[in-house]
Design an enzyme around this catalytic site. Structure first.
Site, PDB file in Angstrom:
ATOM      1  N   ARG A 236      14.773  36.487  23.808  1.00 43.30           N
ATOM      2  CA  ARG A 236      14.507  36.882  25.200  1.00 43.30           C
ATOM      3  C   ARG A 236      13.124  37.528  25.321  1.00 43.30           C
ATOM      4  O   ARG A 236      12.392  37.268  26.286  1.00 43.30           O
ATOM      5  CB  ARG A 236      15.590  37.832  25.707  1.00 43.30           C
ATOM      6  CG  ARG A 236      15.349  38.410  27.101  1.00 43.30           C
ATOM      7  CD  ARG A 236      15.305  37.379  28.205  1.00 43.30           C
ATOM      8  NE  ARG A 236      15.287  38.038  29.536  1.00 43.30           N
ATOM      9  CZ  ARG A 236      15.115  37.415  30.685  1.00 43.30           C
ATOM     10  NH1 ARG A 236      14.922  36.110  30.685  1.00 43.30           N
ATOM     11  NH2 ARG A 236      15.115  38.086  31.831  1.00 43.30           N
TER      12      ARG A 236
ATOM     13  N   ASP B 204      16.851  37.597  41.567  1.00 42.01           N
ATOM     14  CA  ASP B 204      16.416  37.083  40.268  1.00 42.01           C
ATOM     15  C   ASP B 204      17.676  36.534  39.591  1.00 42.01           C
ATOM     16  O   ASP B 204      18.796  36.986  39.908  1.00 42.01           O
ATOM     17  CB  ASP B 204      15.810  38.243  39.446  1.00 42.01           C
ATOM     18  CG  ASP B 204      15.651  37.901  37.986  1.00 42.01           C
ATOM     19  OD1 ASP B 204      14.861  37.005  37.682  1.00 42.01           O
ATOM     20  OD2 ASP B 204      16.342  38.532  37.166  1.00 42.01           O
TER      21      ASP B 204
HETATM   22  C1  LAC Z   1      14.194  34.906  36.121  1.00 42.28           C
HETATM   23  C2  LAC Z   1      14.068  35.613  34.809  1.00 42.28           C
HETATM   24  C3  LAC Z   1      12.697  35.676  34.297  1.00 42.28           C
HETATM   25  O1  LAC Z   1      13.155  34.651  36.741  1.00 42.28           O
HETATM   26  O2  LAC Z   1      14.550  36.905  34.957  1.00 42.28           O
HETATM   27  O3  LAC Z   1      15.353  34.596  36.499  1.00 42.28           O
END
Ligand code: LAC
Length: 248
Positions: free
Chosen positions: A40, A9
């Protein structure tokens, strides 16, 4: 089963989304942390709401809309130049300090990002941070027009890398994302960036609950969704040892 690929991620896992606080504070003195946390929280909510409503817009639109919401709800005067300078920080977020070393030590495997970020945002961020030298692929969910934790988003990993989910270790610090990846069938390492003890301590001054404490309470503790990551680590630097120790 060995780990053939480690997929990350981006926002909150490799890149510190709290690093926008310096520029939001400079733009609106005294509001920096409030803006950072509300922004956020709303940004993520909008990804889930738009996915459920089937009204997809890419992450750059969602990031603008959630910042717009945040400044309005705080009654802060908007200025196009200031707004764009805050948005630009999303293309220059700070890498976590252990990110480059951890990925360098994992280079004998395929390394990729799977992120809600739009293709343009991610390519700029990866280039600006130098991570493009270490990654084999930067995968945006854009082509699926639906955000994580939709299974359609995680399916992009096998479609792009041609590696089966059980041979992929997905790494995220976002509990909801770790659960979504586990539900899809990936091996998952969740980075617990805020321990339960640190969480409780954040509320010791109950008369002064900071926006950051609220963010940590809402977005950093493992969610109760009937799913548990395969591994729980304290930082990216734990990954090389973990991956080396995973045997068939
Ligand atoms: C991503 C965020 C949502 O997808 O964490 O990088």
């Amino acid at each position: 089963m060995t780990i053939q690929a480690v997929v990350f991620d981006a926002y909150g896992t490799l890149y510190d989304i709290q690093s926008v606080a310096a520029i939001t504070e400079r733009a609106y003195p005294g509001y920096g942390e409030l803006i950072t946390q509300i922004w956020r929280i709303k940004q993520l909510e909008y990804t889930w709401l738009r996915s459920l409503m089937r009204r997809y817009e890419d992450f750059s639109v969602i990031t603008r809309e959630s910042l717009d919401y945040t400044l309005d709800c705080l009654g802060l005067k908007q200025d196009a130049e200031i707004f764009d300078s805050i948005m630009d920080k999303y293309l220059h977020l700070d890498l976590y300090p252990d990110a480059l070393q951890a990925l360098s030590e994992l280079k004998d495997r395929k390394l990729a990002i799977l992120s809600n970020g739009s293709t343009g945002m991610l390519n700029a961020l990866v280039r600006n941070s130098g991570l493009d030298r270490l990654l084999d692929a930067t995968i945006s969910i854009d082509s699926k027009s639906i955000f994580k934790p939709s299974p359609d988003a995680y399916a992009l990993i096998e479609e792009t890398l041609r590696i089966a989910p059980t041979d992929v270790l997905f790494v995220s610090s976002n509990p909801w994302d770790a659960c979504g990846a586990k539900a899809f069938g990936l091996k998952v390492a969740w980075i617990e960036r805020v321990t339960p003890d640190a969480m409780v301590r954040a509320f010791e001054r109950r008369d002064l609950v900071t926006p950051l404490a609220m963010f940590k309470a809402i977005r950093t503790q493992m969610d109760q969704l009937g799913l548990k990551p395969d591994h729980q680590i304290s930082g990216l630097s734990d990954l090389p040892g973990l991956v080396a120790g995973i045997r068939p």
